[in-house]
Structure formats: C-alpha cells, structure tokens
Design a protein around this motif. Structure first.
Motif, PDB file in Angstrom:
ATOM      1  N   LEU A 198      -3.109   0.347  -8.057  1.00 56.70           N
ATOM      2  CA  LEU A 198      -3.432  -1.071  -7.965  1.00 56.70           C
ATOM      3  C   LEU A 198      -4.603  -1.377  -8.887  1.00 56.70           C
TER       4      LEU A 198
ATOM      5  N   SER B  67      -6.996   1.467  -6.323  1.00 56.59           N
ATOM      6  CA  SER B  67      -6.324   2.087  -5.177  1.00 56.59           C
ATOM      7  C   SER B  67      -4.958   2.612  -5.608  1.00 56.59           C
TER       8      SER B  67
ATOM      9  N   ALA C  48      -1.215   2.838  -4.347  1.00 57.63           N
ATOM     10  CA  ALA C  48      -0.316   2.268  -3.338  1.00 57.63           C
ATOM     11  C   ALA C  48       0.932   3.127  -3.221  1.00 57.63           C
TER      12      ALA C  48
ATOM     13  N   LEU D  93       1.886  -6.008  -2.520  1.00 51.72           N
ATOM     14  CA  LEU D  93       0.739  -5.100  -2.617  1.00 51.72           C
ATOM     15  C   LEU D  93      -0.030  -5.355  -3.904  1.00 51.72           C
TER      16      LEU D  93
ATOM     17  N   SER E  77      -2.859  -6.649   2.151  1.00 47.93           N
ATOM     18  CA  SER E  77      -2.945  -5.350   2.798  1.00 47.93           C
ATOM     19  C   SER E  77      -1.529  -4.932   3.174  1.00 47.93           C
TER      20      SER E  77
ATOM     21  N   THR F  42      -2.194   2.136   1.169  1.00 45.02           N
ATOM     22  CA  THR F  42      -3.082   2.075   0.000  1.00 45.02           C
ATOM     23  C   THR F  42      -4.189   3.080   0.265  1.00 45.02           C
TER      24      THR F  42
ATOM     25  N   GLN G  29      -7.944   4.030  -1.149  1.00 46.70           N
ATOM     26  CA  GLN G  29      -9.051   3.664  -2.004  1.00 46.70           C
ATOM     27  C   GLN G  29      -9.917   4.905  -2.192  1.00 46.70           C
TER      28      GLN G  29
ATOM     29  N   TYR H 268      -2.562   2.139   6.218  1.00 45.70           N
ATOM     30  CA  TYR H 268      -1.099   2.114   6.182  1.00 45.70           C
ATOM     31  C   TYR H 268      -0.554   1.274   7.317  1.00 45.70           C
TER      32      TYR H 268
END
Lengths: 134, 737
Positions: free
Chosen positions: B455, B459, B461, B489, B494, B521, B523, B531
């Motif tokens: 992302l 992050s 995904a 996403l 979220s 996701t 981070q 999740y």
C-alpha cells in the motif's frame, strides 16, 4: 504433532450420507440429514428443502443433528434457501453438534438462522411463527 | 560351313533332321508335324520354344543333310515351359550353324532359353565329319538350367548334348543330354523342375543337343524327343512318350508314365553307348538302344559337352525328357521331313507373339486360379483397410486439433490464473510474503484467490478468498471480488471497512454466490497486523504469542444479504512471527475420515521453522492428507523480529442497532474474557448508542501476557482507528449504515 483433540474429535465422522423427509402434516415436514454435507451432497439438501418449501405456508425443520461436517457449499445452500423463503414459510434448523455449531459460528451466518438444540423446539418455532403469520 | 549332308546321308540323319524339323515344327506347326497335332494345351509355350530349337536343327539338317534336328527338340523342350520357346530356337539355330560342319549341331538346347534363359549351347559340329556339338550349356536360368549339350560328332557322332544338368537339378531329374550323334539323340536334359526335359536329338551327324532344360523345357523336350523318335523310328511315333520311344521305341511307354525320376534312371544306362559313337548317331535311331541313351545322358552331363552320338544316346536323353515331359505327351510327331528353317521361324514367331514373359504367365496363372470368393474377400479387406486408414487419419487429425485447442485453453487458463494469483511483491524487507495454490484432486478446482500487494503508506496488504462454486462459474466472481477488495484497501479503508463496503456493493452482482475472504494489512513500522474475516477462517499466527482464533460474532461471507465486515482484529507482534492465511480447502483436506483442521496446519507450519514458505506448507499438507477435495490456497507472511514491543491485541465488533445487537455484543464481550456483568453493562450501553447513531464500534482487549485484565470500550467516531497510520487514509467509502 497431532493433538489429541483433533484425533478424538474426528472419530465420529464415519457416518454415510443420508437424507430423508418426514411429512408431519400438510404443511410441516422434517428433513433429516446424516453424514457430511459437502460439495457432493449439499445439492441434495438443497433440492429436498426447496421441494418441502413449495407448499403454501410450509413449516420445514432441517434436522442437522446427525451431520458431522459442513463445508462452505452447504452453508451456501442453507443461506440460499433461507433467502428464497416465501413470506409465509418458516425454516428452522436443529443442530446439536458442537463442531457444526462452530462452523455456523465462524462462518458468521449463525445469526441468519433459527437454530435449536432439539426438534421439538424447532417445530414449536416454525408452527408458532406460522400461526402468527396466519 | 561344310555341310554334313554330303557326308552323311544316312537315314539316320534324315531322321534326325526329321526330328529336328518336327521338333521345331511340332510345337509350332502342327501341320508340319505331320502326325500329331500339337498338344498345345500342354506345351503351350513350351511347344514354341521347342520349335525354335528345332528349327535350328532343322536347318542344319537340311543343310547337313542329316544332322538332325535333335536339337530342335531340345530347344523345344525348353521352349515349352518357358514360353521361351523362342530362345530355344535361337539357340538351336546357332547350334546348327556351328555344325555347319557336319554334324548336326546340337542344338543347343535352345531349350534353354526357354524360359529363363537358357542358353543353349550349341554344339557345333565337328569339322568335317563330325560336328560335334558344342555344347550347350545351359545356363539355365530359371529353371533348371539346362545344359546345353553339345555334342560334336566327330563325325558321325553327334555329340551329345550335354544335358543340362542343372536343369535337372531343378527337375529332379536331369536329363542327360547326351549328345546324340547323328540321330539325334537328344539329350535333354534337364528338366527342370517340371518335366524333365531332356531332349535328345540326334542329328544326322552330330548331334548335339543340349538340352536346355528349363522347366518348360521339359515338355517340349519330351515331345520333341518323341518326335525324334518317331522319325527315326519311322515316324510313327508321335507321342510324347514317343520321344523316348523315338530313340528307342520301347522308350515311349516308359516316358509317358515316367516322372522325372524315371527318366534319370533311364539315362544312365544309355549314356555309355551314346558317347562312343559319333557315327552311330545316325544309326542310333535305328538302334534305339534304350539303355545307351541313358548312359549318355549321364555323360553328357558329366562332360557336358559331349556326348557321343549314338542314337541310343539320344534316346537316353529322351527319357529324361520324357520324364520331364510327361506333359509333353502330346508330342508332335515330328515329321522329320518337316524340318525347315521356315518352320522354325514360324515357331519362333508364334512363340514370341503368343507367349508373354514367363513371369507374366506365372502371375497370370496364379491370378487365374484364385476363386471368386477370395477376390471378393480381398476386395472387402481392401475396402475395410482403406476405410480404417481414412478413419484413423481423420482421428489423428482431430486429435491434433483437439490437442492444439487444449494447449490454447490451458494457456488461457494459465493467464487467467496468473491474473487472479499474482506473485507477491519481491524484495527484502521487514516482511516477506509467499503464496501458493494447489488445485483440488477432483473436478472442483477454482474459486480460490489471493493477492499480496504494497500500500501507499508502506503497509503490505493481503487478500485471500474463496468463491463458493467452482470452476469457470466461479471465475468471474473471483475476479470481481478480488479487485473490488483490493481497490478498497488501496483507497485506505481498513480491512473491516473494505469488507463491509464490498458486501454492500457486491451483494447484487454476486447473484447468490457466497464469497468468503480475509483481508489484512501489516504496517512494518508499527509492526501491527490488522485483519478482518468474512465467513473465512482466521489466519494462523505463530510467534511469541499464539493467538487463539475467536469465532464469536464472525462476519458472514459476502453475498449472503447479511451485513458483513463487522469484526476486525488488531495485533501488534513482538519478535519474529509467521502469519498464515489460507482457504478452507486446507483445513477441510482429509486425513482418513478426519478433517485436517487448523491445529494440524499450525503444527505443520511450526515444523517448517523460520524458513517456511507457502508452497512448502501446502506440500507438507499434501503429504499429511489423504484427500484434498477442494482447492488449497495459502499466503504466508514472515515477519522479522525486532525490538520488543508491547504486545497488542484488540478485537473490534461493529454493532448495528438491530434486534440481535445486544445478544451479539454480550457474546462478543464474553468471548473476549470480560465477565458477565461487565459484558451485559457494556452491551446495553452499546446497543442504546447504536440505535441512536446507527452503529457503534466495540473495542475489547482480551487478557494476555502483559495486558492485564481484559477490557472493553465503545470507541467514539472521532477517534482515529487504532490501526491507522500516520498518513491519513484517502477515502471514507461506505460510511456507516
């Protein structure tokens, strides 16, 4: 590596698949299923339920107390039947197996069905609701 | 060439001549052959051949006066079978020439050529008085071969033909060709296989004969001989048998019956005599010693060349011929008189004209004998063979086409599969991802999908899902759901929000199909994993802290018509960890009658250690299971360890203000470890708020290491999501319902 719980929990899953229907009266019927509901057997449950729900004001109980396992296909069948239910028809599920209840729970569709631990409770539910509808 | 004529006027010669002539003629010209009609039937071809030779002989004779045409016969003999008659004649001719001298020439047997080749030999005469035959030799080709006899006569004698020995070989009996001397004697010889042939001939002077034997030879030979005999004898003899007879009247009888073998036998005796007298040749006819001929014949063979020419010898030869020639029976009587070159020519012509090559004849005969039924059967088989060949060709063509189409389809499927299951982003980093997909054993393949992508905020995904239904029916929904979820996403929602929004948006498009999915996701900076599941098994998390899956109040799949995207889990992981997302095909695989289950899967993942990858995990699962009725897909995130951070676990539940809200809230809080009273209190509060504002979000922190007592609260809308990164997410798609 295998946990004992896995092994013991699976001991009961040797029941051959069977499905049959008992017609209690003109409107009420009970569809009983034994064994596993999966990709190959779920369609039989689907047609049996749809057939039972054809009559007007049908009161159908799906007895899954002898079901050992349900996969996503069977869940899809139940969801599909539930969604096609006529306004005056009622469907209740009897389920006593912890495994199957867990499947309902994890799939998130338990809230969509009226699930009872006994056949009597389920029949009372469908008949009362039908009566109310009448 | 000197002619014998002058020298030898013997009757014998004349006889020989006669023989020769008739030999030549007999086959060909019936008329000439005074007496008999030719047996065309038998000889057929042979006859011709014989004729040819005969002629040669004839010529000589005519010239020579006496020399006989013994040869003629031979030739004839050979001629018959082979049809080669012509050749035979040719030889004969040559033979004669050679004779020129006096002797008769032998004819070589012309016979030989008959069929195959023969060649004849020729005798040639000796110089003055005798000719001697040269001999023939036969080469026999085909058949036996013949030998050419040669005889020379010295004068008187003819030489004997020699027999074609070879011929015999084939025939079994060879005839000896003995030379014959004057009268002919023939010798014949060979017969090849069939009849023997031998021919004898005598010629006036020399005789020579060679016999060529060919197979064909035989008959003619015999005939000739007979003819010869008759002449000598006086003409009467017309029979085939006669040939023998000719030489020696008695012979005839023998001849007829005689098989090749007999002939042979006969010969031996005769041989001796033959050899001796050249002059005798002439006589011979008269003498007609049976025995002698035979012996000569032998000699002839031995020597090949020369025989002497006693009549007898000739006779002997004949026998052999006879043998060979049972066929010949019909023999022509030859008229000795008849012999003329002309005749012989005719013979040749005829032979040529009428007789096709031996091979053709043979084939023709064979073909002629085949029954109609066989023809029909053969035709039917041929038709069937052609039909089968055509059918197989068509099938092969179709198979190739289908194979090509299948290849194209597989290529297309491969492209689609690749589009639905892309490779995870590569590159070293704090987190590495691997994906794997394993089709079902049966026909239920298809429906699983996954995606792993980075992302904008750094992050990673992950999407793993399963469309109920399988195969091509599921493909359109698979693509639709996967890209829809990915888009949300990417937009900054979220996982829970993405599922909730997608559930609302895709409800109509899924047309009854159910789609389970798990979105996550991760981070890296905060080391926080978020999740959300919708009717999908929660991921397996292996790390310093094992997370027990919580099923209470799970979100339903997409497409059920029920609100989804109501649950989410936020997890901060200290140290290294592995997170395994999978489809239910993995846990529903069978070990005997049992389900593989999430516990076995967790154990398998643990057994693979830190280096575990999704493909290795699925391979391990495949090894441990007996049946895999559904597709299996797995996505494994390996999170690097780092400085210890407080472990965080937050369970979120979004409550809608419906009739089941309170009951659900209580179940959720109880599952998170809150006590009954706290759960009921918070649930009541949340429901009231949800009814007022539409929905509320309950955050629960279950008990765990370093967390202390479980707690829960209702989050206010203005609070940023716990998982939100520093960067503000882009969209607020699908607001609260």
């Amino acid at each position: 590596m295998l946990k004992r719980s896995d092994t013991s929990a699976s001991q009961a899953s040797l029941r051959p698949f069977a499905i049959y229907k008992r017609e209690l009266d003109e409107r009420a019927s009970v569809v009983s299923v034994e064994g596993e509901l999966d990709l190959s057997t779920a369609p039989r449950l689907k047609w049996m339920l749809l057939d039972s729900l054809e009559s007007e004001g049908a009161q159908v109980v799906a007895d899954l107390s002898l079901v050992d396992f349900m996969d996503s296909t069977a869940l899809g069948v139940l969801v599909g039947v539930q969604r096609k239910l006529a306004a005056d028809a009622r469907l209740a599920i009897v389920c006593t197996s912890e495994k199957v209840l867990q499947i309902f729970e994890f799939s998130g569709i338990d809230s969509a069905f009226a699930i009872f631990p006994t056949l009597e409770d389920a029949l009372a539910h469908v008949r009362s609701q039908t009566a109310q509808a009448d | 060439m000197p002619r014998h004529e002058g020298q030898r006027p013997h009757p014998a010669r004349s006889r020989l001549v006669a023989l020769a002539a008739f030999c030549a003629l007999s086959p060909m010209c019936t008329s000439i052959a005074s007496a008999r009609p030719i047996r065309t039937a038998d000889h057929g071809v042979q006859g011709h051949g014989g004729g040819g030779s005969g002629q040669g002989a004839g010529t000589h004779e005519s010239h020579g006066g006496n020399s006989g045409g013994g040869q003629g016969r031979w030739g004839g003999s050979s001629g018959q079978d082979g049809g080669s008659g012509q050749d035979g004649s040719g030889q004969g001719g040559s033979a004669q020439e050679s004779h020129g001298g006096d002797s008769g020439r032998g004819n070589s047997g012309g016979g030989n050529s008959g069929a195959s080749s023969g060649e004849g030999s020729y005798g040639h005469s000796g110089g003055g008085g005798d000719g001697h035959g040269k001999e023939g030799k036969g080469s026999g080709h085909d058949q036996g071969q013949e030998g050419g006899g040669v005889g020379d006569q010295g004068q008187g004698r003819a030489q004997g033909g020699e027999g074609g020995d070879r011929g015999q070989s084939s025939g079994g009996e060879p005839a000896g060709a003995p030379g014959e001397s004057s009268r002919g004697r023939g010798h014949g010889d060979y017969g090849r296989g069939r009849n023997g042939q031998g021919s004898g001939e005598g010629s006036g002077q020399t005789g020579n004969g060679n016999g060529i034997p060919r197979a064909r030879g035989r008959q003619s030979g015999s005939k000739t001989s007979s003819a010869g005999v008759s002449h000598t004898a006086s003409n009467s003899a017309p029979r085939a048998a006669a040939a023998l007879a000719v030489v020696a009247p008695p012979a005839p009888a023998a001849t007829n019956g005689a098989a090749a073998v007999p002939a042979v036998t006969a010969t031996p005796p005769a041989a001796p005599p033959a050899a001796p007298s050249a002059p005798s040749a002439h006589v011979p006819a008269g003498t007609s010693s049976h025995p002698q001929p035979a012996s000569r014949a032998r000699r002839a063979r031995r020597h090949k060349g020369r025989s002497v020419g006693s009549h007898t010898a000739a006779t002997t030869a004949l026998p052999s011929v006879l043998v060979a020639a049972p066929l010949a029976a019909g023999a022509p009587t030859g008229a000795g008189s008849g012999t003329r070159q002309d005749a012989s020519r005719d013979a040749r012509h005829t032979g040529q004209a009428s007789t096709p090559p031996p091979i053709v004849q043979t084939i023709t005969k064979i073909v002629g004998v085949i029954p109609l039924a066989v023809w029909i059967a053969g035709g039917a088989l041929l038709a069937i063979a052609l039909a089968l060949a055509a059918g197989s060709r068509l099938l092969a063509k179709r198979a190739r086409r289908l194979e090509r189409q299948r290849g194209e389809l597989l290529a297309d499927v491969g492209l689609l599969q690749g589009a639905l299951m892309p490779a995870p982003p590569a590159g070293p980093g704090p987190v590495s991802a691997s994906v794997a997909y394993r089709p079902a054993d049966g026909p239920a393949a298809g429906g699983d999908f996954y995606d792993v992508f980075a992302l904008e905020d750094g992050s990673l995904a992950t999407i793993v899902g399963d469309v109920s239904g399988h195969g091509r029916e599921a493909l359109p929904h698979t693509a639709l759901v996967r890209f829809t979820l990915r888009a949300y996403l990417e937009a900054g929602l979220s996982p829970r929000e993405a599922l909730r929004t997608a559930g609302a948006v895709l409800e109509r498009q899924l047309d009854g199909a159910l789609v389970s999915a798990v979105l996550a996701t991760y981070q890296p900076r905060e080391r926080t994993l978020v999740y959300a599941c919708a009717g999908h098994p929660p991921p397996i998390v292996l790390g310093t802290r094992t997370l027990a899956p919580m099923g209470a109040c799970s979100s339903p799949p997409l497409g059920t018509g029920l609100p989804t995207g109501t649950r989410q889990t936020v997890l901060a992981l200290p140290g290294a960890a592995q997170v395994c997302f999978h489809t239910d095909g993995v846990t529903d695989a069978r070990v005997g009658q049992d389900l593989y289950g999430s516990q076995r899967l967790a154990a398998a993942l643990a057994s693979l250690g830190p280096a575990a990858s999704a493909p290795a995990l699925l391979d391990r699962v495949a090894e441990q299971t007996d049946a895999r009725p559904d597709d299996m897909a797995a996505c494994l995130l390996s999170l690097q360890g780092g400085p210890a951070q407080p472990a965080t676990l937050v369970q979120e539940l979004e409550l809608w203000g419906d009739e089941t809200a309170r009951e659900r809230a209580e179940r959720f809080l109880l599952a998170c470890g809150l006590d009954l009273s706290a759960s009921a209190a918070l649930a009541g509060k949340a429901c009231a708020q949800a009814e007022r504002v539409g929905s509320v979000l309950i955050e629960a922190r279950p008990a765990g290491p370093g967390v202390g007592a479980p707690s829960a609260r209702i989050r206010r809308d203005e609070e940023p999501d716990i998982h939100a990164s520093d960067t503000r997410r882009l969209a607020t798609v699908g607001g609260a319902r």
